[in-house]
Write a protein that holds these residues in place. Structure first.
Motif, PDB file in Angstrom:
ATOM      1  N   UNK A 111      72.437  -7.113  22.167  1.00 62.53           N
ATOM      2  CA  UNK A 111      71.870  -7.507  20.882  1.00 62.53           C
ATOM      3  C   UNK A 111      71.715  -6.293  19.987  1.00 62.53           C
ATOM      4  N   UNK A 112      71.820  -6.518  18.674  1.00 63.61           N
ATOM      5  CA  UNK A 112      71.671  -5.451  17.694  1.00 63.61           C
ATOM      6  C   UNK A 112      70.196  -5.375  17.315  1.00 63.61           C
ATOM      7  N   UNK A 113      69.506  -4.344  17.790  1.00 64.78           N
ATOM      8  CA  UNK A 113      68.063  -4.236  17.573  1.00 64.78           C
ATOM      9  C   UNK A 113      67.772  -3.460  16.298  1.00 64.78           C
ATOM     10  N   UNK A 114      67.042  -4.077  15.396  1.00 60.77           N
ATOM     11  CA  UNK A 114      66.675  -3.414  14.146  1.00 60.77           C
ATOM     12  C   UNK A 114      65.288  -2.784  14.225  1.00 60.77           C
ATOM     13  N   UNK A 174      73.135 -15.431  33.390  1.00 64.64           N
ATOM     14  CA  UNK A 174      73.781 -15.441  32.083  1.00 64.64           C
ATOM     15  C   UNK A 174      73.104 -14.446  31.149  1.00 64.64           C
ATOM     16  N   UNK A 175      71.771 -14.493  31.095  1.00 67.62           N
ATOM     17  CA  UNK A 175      71.018 -13.627  30.189  1.00 67.62           C
ATOM     18  C   UNK A 175      71.238 -12.149  30.525  1.00 67.62           C
ATOM     19  N   UNK A 176      71.231 -11.818  31.817  1.00 69.68           N
ATOM     20  CA  UNK A 176      71.426 -10.423  32.225  1.00 69.68           C
ATOM     21  C   UNK A 176      72.827  -9.939  31.844  1.00 69.68           C
ATOM     22  N   UNK A 177      73.824 -10.799  32.055  1.00 60.43           N
ATOM     23  CA  UNK A 177      75.188 -10.419  31.725  1.00 60.43           C
ATOM     24  C   UNK A 177      75.362 -10.205  30.225  1.00 60.43           C
ATOM     25  N   UNK A 178      74.664 -11.007  29.429  1.00 62.42           N
ATOM     26  CA  UNK A 178      74.779 -10.904  27.973  1.00 62.42           C
ATOM     27  C   UNK A 178      73.848  -9.851  27.390  1.00 62.42           C
ATOM     28  N   UNK A 179      72.910  -9.332  28.193  1.00 48.37           N
ATOM     29  CA  UNK A 179      71.975  -8.341  27.683  1.00 48.37           C
ATOM     30  C   UNK A 179      70.939  -8.921  26.745  1.00 48.37           C
ATOM     31  N   UNK A 187      66.150 -16.170  24.486  1.00 47.47           N
ATOM     32  CA  UNK A 187      67.259 -16.165  23.533  1.00 47.47           C
ATOM     33  C   UNK A 187      68.423 -16.994  24.050  1.00 47.47           C
ATOM     34  N   UNK A 188      68.662 -16.929  25.352  1.00 46.39           N
ATOM     35  CA  UNK A 188      69.714 -17.739  25.959  1.00 46.39           C
ATOM     36  C   UNK A 188      69.432 -19.228  25.752  1.00 46.39           C
ATOM     37  N   UNK A 189      68.193 -19.631  25.964  1.00 49.32           N
ATOM     38  CA  UNK A 189      67.836 -21.044  25.792  1.00 49.32           C
ATOM     39  C   UNK A 189      67.999 -21.474  24.337  1.00 49.32           C
ATOM     40  N   UNK A 190      67.640 -20.597  23.395  1.00 50.29           N
ATOM     41  CA  UNK A 190      67.806 -20.934  21.977  1.00 50.29           C
ATOM     42  C   UNK A 190      69.283 -21.100  21.633  1.00 50.29           C
ATOM     43  N   UNK A 196      77.794 -12.855  20.152  1.00 50.67           N
ATOM     44  CA  UNK A 196      77.052 -13.399  21.291  1.00 50.67           C
ATOM     45  C   UNK A 196      77.597 -14.754  21.695  1.00 50.67           C
ATOM     46  N   UNK A 197      77.899 -15.609  20.705  1.00 48.56           N
ATOM     47  CA  UNK A 197      78.429 -16.931  21.028  1.00 48.56           C
ATOM     48  C   UNK A 197      79.813 -16.823  21.670  1.00 48.56           C
ATOM     49  N   UNK A 198      80.631 -15.874  21.185  1.00 45.62           N
ATOM     50  CA  UNK A 198      81.960 -15.681  21.765  1.00 45.62           C
ATOM     51  C   UNK A 198      81.843 -15.320  23.241  1.00 45.62           C
TER      52      UNK A 198
END
Length: 436
Positions: free
Chosen positions: A262-265, A28-33, A38-41, A8-10
């Motif tokens: 994101x990897x959802x568990x 940004x958030x939409x592009x990263x999924x 989470x983007x703000x964090x 995610x950081x990459x």
């Protein structure tokens, strides 16, 4: 930090650099999924890392995150990959413990039990106390990455910091070494270890209070952030190739609207992604110096496949394969890319080009460049005005940018289809510069 967070950081840093901060938080958030929360964090975490890199500055002078990533030809900044490794956090107890171990071994060689006593007596009261197994595990890790070394002698073994190189060099020799590492890390591939060594040498010069070397002597105009970021996966893939192992990853093609998921568990929060899960056998890694891109060439269910490294996330090694079968697939790949300018596996075609020599008495830099970069192509005829160059390549897509970079010094003769494409492109460029 978990692997999926590293991915995610990459992707976040790549988007930030390529868009120069033009996207909104929501975009940004939409592009990263990911969610905006989470983007703000992520932003807050990376800002903390930036501030920790400049602890000597007053609070009001701390570098802003976007300012630290701003690209300028005249302002040398630390590589983003090195910054990202700093951002990979460890647990607070691990951070404190490893810092204490390194500080203790900096002055003298100590045994595992002596280091255990040091940790137990120095760790803050709120943190859990380590046991002998934990200390030995830390020592094994530090020894594997080359930070410490074990002194020769009988048991119990004694460990100390592995810094013989910098301790035996004078300041002038350290500066010479730093300059050499700086040039090589910024101009050669791969460069990750070079940047880490460069960072260590810079810290050593700072400890020696050699302030006059604080000004960077070199600037690197053609500097590709993607090349550096993609090296995060490079060594995982090299390890898989060396041990003949398959890999699994989630892949986002360049045409995908998203570059991360994101990897959802928790099954209640599973979401659809634009990425595709791939399982493939890595065969070769190729670097395109013209665009600063890494490519993975591999073998899967669909035969030989090519992946852009920037689209690979959540990579993991899988089972190993038979050595003989692996050699067969490598030979198959070698035949497919035998005439590839880079990685094209299309139909071979003969390209014939006329290059014009520069006028006047200046050196023939056109011919020198063709000889240097023309790969297996040959100059078949030349006179005082021009020379003819021929090469057989798999398709014309990859060689076209190289030919185009010669401008008016290059005229494509064959194939006719490529000549027409070049004519159409130059007409389009000419239209941009017509009188207003």
């Amino acid at each position: 930090m978990a692997k999926e967070s590293f991915d995610k950081e990459i992707q976040f840093l790549r988007m930030l650099v390529l868009t120069s901060g033009a996207f909104s938080r929501q975009q940004f958030a939409e592009r990263l999924g990911i969610s905006v929360h989470t983007f703000d964090k992520t932003i807050r975490r990376l800002k903390e890392v930036v501030n920790s890199m400049h602890p000597h500055l007053p609070q009001e002078q701390n570098k802003d995150f976007s300012e630290s990533l701003r690209f300028s030809y005249y302002d040398s900044t630390d590589p983003l990959l090195l910054f990202l490794f700093r951002a990979k956090s460890v647990k607070e107890s691990e951070s404190q413990r490893i810092s204490l171990l390194l500080a203790a071994m900096n002055d003298q060689a100590l045994t595992a039990m002596e280091l255990l006593d040091t940790c137990c007596s120095s760790l803050p009261s709120g943190l859990p106390m380590p046991d002998e197994k934990t200390i030995r595990s830390d020592l094994k890790y530090l020894e594997e990455v080359g930070v410490i070394k074990r002194d020769p002698g009988p048991r119990p073994y004694r460990y100390r910091i592995k810094d013989d190189l910098v301790r035996t060099l004078s300041d002038e020799e350290l500066i010479d070494l730093y300059d050499f590492v700086d040039v090589m890390a910024n101009t050669q591939v791969p460069s990750v270890q070079g940047y880490l060594l460069r960072d260590g040498l810079k810290k050593q010069l700072s400890r020696n209070q050699f302030e006059q070397h604080a000004v960077e002597p070199f600037l690197y105009k053609y500097h590709y952030y993607s090349r550096i970021l993609d090296e995060a996966h490079l060594f995982t893939l090299l390890h898989a190739i060396r041990h003949r192992r398959k890999v699994r990853f989630l892949y986002f093609s360049p045409k995908s609207e998203k570059s991360y998921a994101s990897k959802n568990t928790n099954p209640l929060f599973e979401r659809d992604t634009n990425g595709k899960t791939q399982k493939t056998l890595p065969l070769k890694l190729v670097y395109d110096h013209q665009y600063g891109r890494w490519y993975l060439l591999s073998y899967g269910r669909e035969g030989i496949r090519k992946y852009r490294m920037e689209g690979i996330t959540q990579i993991e090694e899988d089972e190993s394969v038979d050595e003989t079968w692996y050699a067969e697939k490598q030979h198959e790949l070698a035949e497919k890319i035998r005439y590839s300018w880079l990685i094209d596996t299309g139909r071979p075609v003969k390209v014939r080009v006329r290059f014009y020599n520069p006028g006047g008495s200046e050196p023939n830099f056109v011919k020198e460049r063709v000889i240097l970069q023309g790969q297996w192509g040959q100059i078949v005829y030349e006179d005082e005005h021009c020379f003819f160059y021929e090469i057989t390549v798999n398709g014309t897509t990859e060689i076209k940018p190289w030919l185009r970079s010669f401008g008016s010094s290059c005229e494509v003769l064959e194939p006719v289809s490529l000549r027409r494409q070049m004519i159409d492109e130059w007409k389009e460029i000419q239209a941009y510069y017509e009188s207003v």
